[in-house]
Design a protein around this motif. Structure first.
Motif, PDB file in Angstrom:
ATOM      1  N   ILE A 467      23.481  -0.498  16.470  1.00 16.41           N
ATOM      2  CA  ILE A 467      24.625  -0.460  17.382  1.00 16.41           C
ATOM      3  C   ILE A 467      25.286  -1.840  17.292  1.00 16.41           C
ATOM      4  O   ILE A 467      24.814  -2.814  17.884  1.00 16.41           O
ATOM      5  CB  ILE A 467      24.193  -0.190  18.844  1.00 16.41           C
ATOM      6  CG1 ILE A 467      23.127   0.913  18.930  1.00 16.41           C
ATOM      7  CG2 ILE A 467      25.406   0.091  19.720  1.00 16.41           C
ATOM      8  CD1 ILE A 467      23.600   2.285  18.547  1.00 16.41           C
ATOM      9  N   ARG A 468      26.377  -1.950  16.556  1.00 13.40           N
ATOM     10  CA  ARG A 468      27.019  -3.243  16.296  1.00 13.40           C
ATOM     11  C   ARG A 468      28.248  -3.401  17.183  1.00 13.40           C
ATOM     12  O   ARG A 468      29.223  -2.650  17.052  1.00 13.40           O
ATOM     13  CB  ARG A 468      27.394  -3.361  14.819  1.00 13.40           C
ATOM     14  CG  ARG A 468      27.989  -4.714  14.423  1.00 13.40           C
ATOM     15  CD  ARG A 468      28.338  -4.722  12.947  1.00 13.40           C
ATOM     16  NE  ARG A 468      28.956  -5.973  12.528  1.00 13.40           N
ATOM     17  CZ  ARG A 468      28.301  -7.051  12.126  1.00 13.40           C
ATOM     18  NH1 ARG A 468      26.972  -7.022  12.071  1.00 13.40           N
ATOM     19  NH2 ARG A 468      28.941  -8.148  11.762  1.00 13.40           N
ATOM     20  N   VAL A 469      28.192  -4.374  18.085  1.00 14.92           N
ATOM     21  CA  VAL A 469      29.285  -4.644  19.019  1.00 14.92           C
ATOM     22  C   VAL A 469      30.005  -5.907  18.557  1.00 14.92           C
ATOM     23  O   VAL A 469      29.387  -6.973  18.450  1.00 14.92           O
ATOM     24  CB  VAL A 469      28.758  -4.846  20.449  1.00 14.92           C
ATOM     25  CG1 VAL A 469      29.912  -5.044  21.422  1.00 14.92           C
ATOM     26  CG2 VAL A 469      27.887  -3.670  20.878  1.00 14.92           C
ATOM     27  N   THR A 470      31.300  -5.784  18.302  1.00 20.04           N
ATOM     28  CA  THR A 470      32.102  -6.941  17.879  1.00 20.04           C
ATOM     29  C   THR A 470      33.123  -7.267  18.957  1.00 20.04           C
ATOM     30  O   THR A 470      33.919  -6.395  19.351  1.00 20.04           O
ATOM     31  CB  THR A 470      32.821  -6.654  16.549  1.00 20.04           C
ATOM     32  OG1 THR A 470      31.855  -6.323  15.556  1.00 20.04           O
ATOM     33  CG2 THR A 470      33.612  -7.883  16.098  1.00 20.04           C
ATOM     34  N   ILE A 471      33.093  -8.492  19.447  1.00 21.01           N
ATOM     35  CA  ILE A 471      34.014  -8.924  20.498  1.00 21.01           C
ATOM     36  C   ILE A 471      35.416  -9.065  19.904  1.00 21.01           C
ATOM     37  O   ILE A 471      35.594  -9.687  18.851  1.00 21.01           O
ATOM     38  CB  ILE A 471      33.553 -10.257  21.110  1.00 21.01           C
ATOM     39  CG1 ILE A 471      32.108 -10.142  21.616  1.00 21.01           C
ATOM     40  CG2 ILE A 471      34.489 -10.690  22.224  1.00 21.01           C
ATOM     41  CD1 ILE A 471      31.877  -9.074  22.659  1.00 21.01           C
ATOM     42  N   ALA A 472      36.408  -8.504  20.599  1.00 20.97           N
ATOM     43  CA  ALA A 472      37.776  -8.491  20.077  1.00 20.97           C
ATOM     44  C   ALA A 472      38.627  -9.637  20.601  1.00 20.97           C
ATOM     45  O   ALA A 472      39.613 -10.005  19.959  1.00 20.97           O
ATOM     46  CB  ALA A 472      38.458  -7.155  20.403  1.00 20.97           C
ATOM     47  N   GLU A 473      38.304 -10.204  21.769  1.00 22.64           N
ATOM     48  CA  GLU A 473      39.046 -11.355  22.275  1.00 22.64           C
ATOM     49  C   GLU A 473      38.141 -12.202  23.156  1.00 22.64           C
ATOM     50  O   GLU A 473      37.163 -11.724  23.729  1.00 22.64           O
ATOM     51  CB  GLU A 473      40.302 -10.926  23.031  1.00 22.64           C
ATOM     52  CG  GLU A 473      40.083 -10.128  24.290  1.00 22.64           C
ATOM     53  CD  GLU A 473      41.406  -9.795  24.988  1.00 22.64           C
ATOM     54  OE1 GLU A 473      42.086 -10.730  25.470  1.00 22.64           O
ATOM     55  OE2 GLU A 473      41.742  -8.600  25.039  1.00 22.64           O
ATOM     56  N   ASP A 474      38.498 -13.480  23.240  1.00 19.38           N
ATOM     57  CA  ASP A 474      37.686 -14.412  24.011  1.00 19.38           C
ATOM     58  C   ASP A 474      37.569 -13.966  25.461  1.00 19.38           C
ATOM     59  O   ASP A 474      38.558 -13.594  26.100  1.00 19.38           O
ATOM     60  CB  ASP A 474      38.320 -15.809  23.989  1.00 19.38           C
ATOM     61  CG  ASP A 474      38.370 -16.414  22.595  1.00 19.38           C
ATOM     62  OD1 ASP A 474      37.866 -15.778  21.654  1.00 19.38           O
ATOM     63  OD2 ASP A 474      38.926 -17.527  22.460  1.00 19.38           O
TER      64      ASP A 474
END
Length: 620
Positions: A467-474
């Motif tokens: 389950i790969r979670v990538t943050i899109a904005e600070d």
């Protein structure tokens, strides 16, 4: 406590531990559930509308508007409710996909609403079965007439429309408001002291009250909940527990009676408990959930072990070959569990939702979205018979998925669940976002203090456990991920600020709280390996058997893979995974031959045609 706004979601409590994120905040982008949403939107909704027309259930409203009823009316007394569930499914689909991208879908919605509006009477009453010359009087058959039940589904459809298109002028919300006002006049504190034989109006009124800010609708729902258990409905052969009219809701120890009715009532009662801050009622419902899940729920998440009354059995009464496990009961179970999850944050509720979604709701529809299981047996003793693609089947007599039923509550129930599924994926609180179900999704939401939270999840779940979670904005917030109860040995890795750290993630939840930067990655790895489970020894029907599970999926053995009738199958070894499949050594009692049989995910059983099948396999 959090002062909730109104996301585009089926359930929006005004208080509780968690706030749901709606279909505009969470978007499913492919994968297991995205594929099912796509089929639902492109095939199932068309199929349902076509059958509502050909079966006469939609034309019933035209006959009502023309004043020609009862002549020509078709369908059972509750046929109106399927039109309302279809409208709810359409409303969520329009909200999910954006109506501007599909004007035809919006036009279909408005066309059906116009037909319902034309049939509504001046005082708000709308029903095609009662109230006219040659028909029974209004509210004259509360045991079986389903008038209030139908209105409950109307209210839920209106809520879906109000939350996805609040600016719409199609009239559905006005129709629901007039009908709800009538219910409050007829059944309010100074009116008739009675309930409907099929719970549903409770949950519909409570949510309509929340959506429109009408406390009296919530109060009316509370009246109906408190009236259950007084024995006001007529005695029937299955007892008043069939209607949940034998014991007051707050005194019951488990769900009992008709399994769909029981789950709908529990859902409405939970809504009432939350809105009225009735902790005693909420505690009672939590206790009922605990006992029902422990003792009256199948390994698939299915509920209901009696065919004759579609009901729960006694504790530990869970026969595989007589499992009714109605699809609608699975939907109702999800409704109940989701409300308790929002109220308490207890991840066990999310675990059951996941199990039920994968092994009941996903099992019902055929791959093309145009045939369905009504009941979900765990043991098929004789090969099924292909259903007539143009025919209409009895409820549980269809041994394979059928295109339509005389009681067709399940197809539109599946449709509204799939269309609104993104609203069951994640929640928020003051500090961050919690992810409860795993799929490829994008999440874009705002926390109470104005912090924007944006991230994307990429996963092949349930085939693989990454389950790969990538943050899109600070943003600085707490990201909480559910670790399922079966996931012993799970790990979480955080790649952020040029550093990488990994740690164990025990079943329950794992929280990562930090100042995230765009591009940071959090990866949860769940151990997806085939495992063997045994039932509680008090479940007589499956003593001496085991079931194979992998992640959230239950697996089944079909005769097509065993090479013989599964009546002769005996486990002869441990399950292994090979070339993307789960295999189990199985010995034939008669011949002694051992077959390395491929097991199929239960939701895929009978996709290849008639077969015998079992989930629980003998060990000796």
């Amino acid at each position: 406590m959090y002062d909730f706004t109104a996301p585009a979601a089926p359930v929006v409590p005004t208080r509780g531990r968690l706030r749901p994120l709606g279909v505009s905040e969470v978007r499913i982008a492919g994968g297991f559930w995205g594929d099912r949403q796509a089929v639902n939107g492109t095939a199932t909704l068309d199929h349902i509308e076509s059958r509502l027309e050909s079966e006469g259930w939609l034309p019933n409203f035209d006959l009502a508007a023309a004043g020609t009823l009862p002549a020509g009316r078709r369908g059972r007394e509750f046929a109106d409710s399927e039109v309302y569930k279809y409208l709810e499914a359409l409303a969520w689909e329009i909200g999910r996909t954006d109506a501007a991208a599909d004007a035809a879908l919006e036009q279909r919605f408005r066309s059906v609403v116009a037909r319902v509006a034309a049939a509504q009477e001046a005082d708000g009453y709308v029903n095609t079965m009662f109230g006219r010359s040659g028909q029974g009087d209004r509210w004259s058959d509360l045991e079986w007439g389903h008038e209030l039940y139908c209105l409950g589904h109307l209210f839920q459809a209106a809520v879906a429309r109000h939350r996805t298109r609040p600016e719409a002028d199609d009239g559905l919300v006005a129709i629901a408001r007039r009908a709800a006002d009538l219910v409050c006049r007829v059944f309010g504190p100074d009116g008739r002291d009675a309930i409907c034989g099929h719970a549903e109006v409770e949950v519909g009124l409570a949510e309509l009250g929340r959506a429109l800010g009408e406390q009296r609708y919530i109060d009316q729902a509370a009246l109906f909940v408190e009236r259950h258990g007084r024995g006001s409905l007529a005695e029937i052969e299955w007892g008043q527990e069939y209607f949940q009219d034998d014991v007051p809701v707050r005194d019951a120890v488990a769900l009992r009676g008709h399994s769909v009715r029981a789950n709908y009532l529990a859902s409405g009662a939970t809504d009432v408990a939350i809105e009225l801050s009735d902790d005693g009622l909420l505690d009672a419902l939590r206790g009922q959930w605990d006992r029902t899940v422990e003792r009256r729920t199948y390994v698939t998440g299915g509920q209901g072990s009696h065919h004759q009354d579609e009901a729960f059995g006694a504790d530990w009464e869970l026969p595989s070959d007589r499992a009714y496990s109605e699809t609608c009961a699975g939907v109702g179970s999800i409704m109940f569990s989701w409300r308790l999850l929002l109220a308490t944050g207890d991840t066990r509720h999310a675990d059951l939702i996941e199990r039920t979604l994968f092994n009941v709701v996903a099992t019902s529809p055929a791959p093309d979205g145009r045939a369905f299981y009504y009941a979900n047996t765990l043991h098929q003793r004789v090969p099924g018979v292909e259903a007539d693609p143009e025919g209409t089947s009895k409820r549980a007599s269809s041994s394979l998925r059928a295109p339509w039923f005389e009681v067709s509550c399940c197809p539109p129930n599946v449709a509204r669940t799939f269309a609104s599924l993104a609203a069951y994926v994640a929640t928020a609180d003051d500090d961050g976002v919690q992810v409860h179900q795993y799929a490829p999704v994008s999440v874009r939401t705002m926390l109470p203090d104005g912090r924007a939270v944006s991230f994307d999840i990429v996963t092949g779940y349930p085939v693989d456990g990454g389950i790969r979670v990538t943050i899109a904005e600070d943003a600085e917030f707490a990201l909480t991920l559910r670790v399922p109860s079966w996931a012993e040995g799970a790990t979480v890795r955080v790649d952020a600020g040029g550093e990488s750290a990994q740690r164990p993630a025990a079943p329950g939840t794992i929280e990562i709280r930090r100042a995230f930067r765009a591009g940071d990655v959090v990866e949860l790895t769940l151990p997806l390996v085939a495992r063997v489970s045994s039932a509680d020894p008090r479940v007589d029907a499956v003593r001496g058997t085991v079931v194979v599970e992998r992640g959230p999926e239950v697996f089944a053995l079909e005769s097509i893979d065993f090479g013989a009738d599964i009546v002769d199958a005996v486990v002869a070894g441990e399950p292994v995974e090979h070339d993307g499949s789960v295999r189990l050594p199985v010995r034939n009692r008669t011949s002694g031959q051992v077959t390395d049989a491929v097991l199929v995910p239960y939701h895929d059983w009978a996709h290849r045609g008639p077969s015998t099948m079992r989930v629980w396999i003998p060990t000796a």
